[in-house]
Design a protein around this motif. Structure first.
Motif, PDB file in Angstrom:
ATOM      1  N   PRO A   1       0.804  -1.227   0.000  1.00  0.00           N
ATOM      2  CA  PRO A   1       0.000   0.000   0.000  1.00  0.00           C
ATOM      3  C   PRO A   1       0.833   1.272   0.000  1.00  0.00           C
ATOM      4  O   PRO A   1       0.454   2.261  -0.621  1.00  0.00           O
ATOM      5  CB  PRO A   1      -0.827  -0.135   1.288  1.00  0.00           C
ATOM      6  CG  PRO A   1      -0.965  -1.606   1.490  1.00  0.00           C
ATOM      7  CD  PRO A   1       0.331  -2.194   1.020  1.00  0.00           C
ATOM      8  N   ALA A   2       1.981   1.249   0.693  1.00  0.00           N
ATOM      9  CA  ALA A   2       2.836   2.442   0.737  1.00  0.00           C
ATOM     10  C   ALA A   2       3.333   2.808  -0.657  1.00  0.00           C
ATOM     11  O   ALA A   2       3.397   3.980  -1.020  1.00  0.00           O
ATOM     12  CB  ALA A   2       4.021   2.211   1.672  1.00  0.00           C
ATOM     13  N   THR A   3       3.680   1.810  -1.465  1.00  0.00           N
ATOM     14  CA  THR A   3       4.139   2.062  -2.826  1.00  0.00           C
ATOM     15  C   THR A   3       3.007   2.594  -3.695  1.00  0.00           C
ATOM     16  O   THR A   3       3.174   3.551  -4.454  1.00  0.00           O
ATOM     17  CB  THR A   3       4.708   0.772  -3.441  1.00  0.00           C
ATOM     18  OG1 THR A   3       5.793   0.304  -2.634  1.00  0.00           O
ATOM     19  CG2 THR A   3       5.204   1.017  -4.856  1.00  0.00           C
ATOM     20  N   VAL A   4       1.836   1.969  -3.587  1.00  0.00           N
ATOM     21  CA  VAL A   4       0.672   2.417  -4.361  1.00  0.00           C
ATOM     22  C   VAL A   4       0.311   3.851  -3.976  1.00  0.00           C
ATOM     23  O   VAL A   4      -0.051   4.669  -4.829  1.00  0.00           O
ATOM     24  CB  VAL A   4      -0.522   1.477  -4.138  1.00  0.00           C
ATOM     25  CG1 VAL A   4      -1.743   1.954  -4.927  1.00  0.00           C
ATOM     26  CG2 VAL A   4      -0.162   0.051  -4.539  1.00  0.00           C
ATOM     27  N   ASN A   5       0.417   4.165  -2.701  1.00  0.00           N
ATOM     28  CA  ASN A   5       0.090   5.521  -2.249  1.00  0.00           C
ATOM     29  C   ASN A   5       1.017   6.569  -2.843  1.00  0.00           C
ATOM     30  O   ASN A   5       0.614   7.715  -3.060  1.00  0.00           O
ATOM     31  CB  ASN A   5       0.124   5.590  -0.723  1.00  0.00           C
ATOM     32  CG  ASN A   5      -1.127   5.017  -0.088  1.00  0.00           C
ATOM     33  OD1 ASN A   5      -2.153   4.846  -0.764  1.00  0.00           O
ATOM     34  ND2 ASN A   5      -1.074   4.713   1.187  1.00  0.00           N
ATOM     35  N   ARG A   6       2.264   6.214  -3.095  1.00  0.00           N
ATOM     36  CA  ARG A   6       3.173   7.166  -3.738  1.00  0.00           C
ATOM     37  C   ARG A   6       2.721   7.455  -5.173  1.00  0.00           C
ATOM     38  O   ARG A   6       2.817   8.592  -5.646  1.00  0.00           O
ATOM     39  CB  ARG A   6       4.604   6.627  -3.718  1.00  0.00           C
ATOM     40  CG  ARG A   6       5.281   6.757  -2.356  1.00  0.00           C
ATOM     41  CD  ARG A   6       6.772   6.561  -2.469  1.00  0.00           C
ATOM     42  NE  ARG A   6       7.115   5.175  -2.680  1.00  0.00           N
ATOM     43  CZ  ARG A   6       7.305   4.287  -1.697  1.00  0.00           C
ATOM     44  NH1 ARG A   6       7.167   4.668  -0.440  1.00  0.00           N
ATOM     45  NH2 ARG A   6       7.632   3.045  -1.960  1.00  0.00           N
TER      46      ARG A   6
END
Length: 333
Positions: free
Chosen positions: A106-111
């Motif tokens: 999720p952290a990568t997608v949020n970027r």
């Protein structure tokens, strides 16, 4: 093409084709779009690729511009053939699902989503290319990194660092400064008698003052005479490369530390402050954060204000506990 459009703008450019019919068709399209925009307020459709080119030009001075370019390349398969007004909730959903299926966290997608949202807002508010944008909601479930060192672990890390790297690590633990701020620190910005340094290469671009405690001042005094301009050097030259190099990873390995980044020294510094009673507001100013929300993550390390409440049910205090009667709500016999 050489013509004046209905909105008064002059067009003098190549049509990109050798066919007169195609060139005339392109010019007619430009005139129609200009007419609709001028007379009816209908904006000319702008492509995602046009927006990316301008966005990267605007963001060119960012220290993280390489990451921004990489994210834009990652978004291209989803948005490369679209105009900005075609980007809607379904398109955003496809980005989320596509990246999650790749195994991204999720952290990568949020970027990806944050960059898309930033670009769309800029296109609407600053460039006025579009009138509205879809709501871009960040994913939940992003795990906040919580990695910091104990005093003993920090001492062990310093012990296995070469001298030049140990000085940088010690200064980071004493001030909470980021690697780039430390390596760019110049003597002209240090006032040891007043125990203050001024950082001009900050992450958010806002210069700030850094109070130097005894540990930080000691590190700086040890560097005096090694270079006329920069405080931290290696073999008489400023340290220009990333601190996270072979020497850093070797020191981590010898110290038995895993999953630890140089930036985690800043987390360590903040955690130690909160454990020692520094308030969140004080920590915000010390660390140069713009918002309180960035500091609240460290609130869990300070429990002094709850000590009195926690002690109310200690065994020694049981005489002060009021026993409540237990009533039976069963049917009367």
């Amino acid at each position: 093409m050489n013509a004046t459009l209905p909105n008064g703008k002059r067009v003098r450019q190549s049509s990109g084709t050798e066919s007169r019919e195609e060139a005339e068709a392109l010019l007619a399209k430009l005139k129609l779009e200009a007419f609709r925009e001028h007379h009816f307020g209908i904006k000319r459709p702008r492509t995602w690729q046009e927006a990316v080119v301008r966005y990267l030009e605007v963001k060119a001075s960012l220290r993280s511009i390489r990451d921004v370019r990489q994210i834009c390349r990652g978004l291209h398969p989803y948005l490369g053939d679209l105009t900005l007004d075609q980007i809607n909730g379904d398109v955003i959903w496809s980005i989320v699902q596509g990246e999650l299926k790749k195994g991204n966290l999720p952290a990568t997608v949020n970027r990806y989503l944050a960059t898309l949202r930033s670009l769309l807002r800029m296109a609407r508010d600053e460039w006025q290319w579009i009138d509205s944008i879809p709501k871009v909601r960040m994913l939940g479930g992003e795990v906040e990194r919580d990695r910091w060192l104990t005093r003993e672990e920090a001492d062990r890390l310093i012990r296995f660092c070469p001298d030049h790297l140990a000085a940088v690590v010690r200064f980071a633990l004493a001030t909470g400064c980021r690697a780039r701020e430390i390596l760019g620190l110049e003597w002209i910005r240090v006032d040891l008698p007043r125990k203050t340094a001024w950082i001009n290469q900050t992450k958010n671009g806002t210069p700030r003052g850094v109070p130097l405690n005894r540990d930080a001042a000691t590190v700086l005094r040890e560097q005096i005479g090694k270079h006329s301009q920069f405080c931290f050097t290696y073999r008489g030259e400023p340290i220009k490369r990333n601190v996270s190099n072979h020497a850093w990873f070797t020191a981590l390995s010898k110290a038995g530390l895993e999953d630890f980044r140089f930036h985690d020294l800043r987390h360590t510094w903040a955690s130690w402050h909160r454990q020692s009673g520094t308030s969140c507001d004080e920590l915000k100013d010390l660390g140069g954060w713009k918002t309180r929300s960035m500091v609240d993550r460290y609130a869990k390390f300070a429990t002094e204000h709850l000590a009195a409440a926690a002690s109310r049910i200690e065994s020694a205090a049981k005489d002060g506990v009021i026993e409540l009667s237990r009533f039976s709500h069963g049917a009367a016999k």
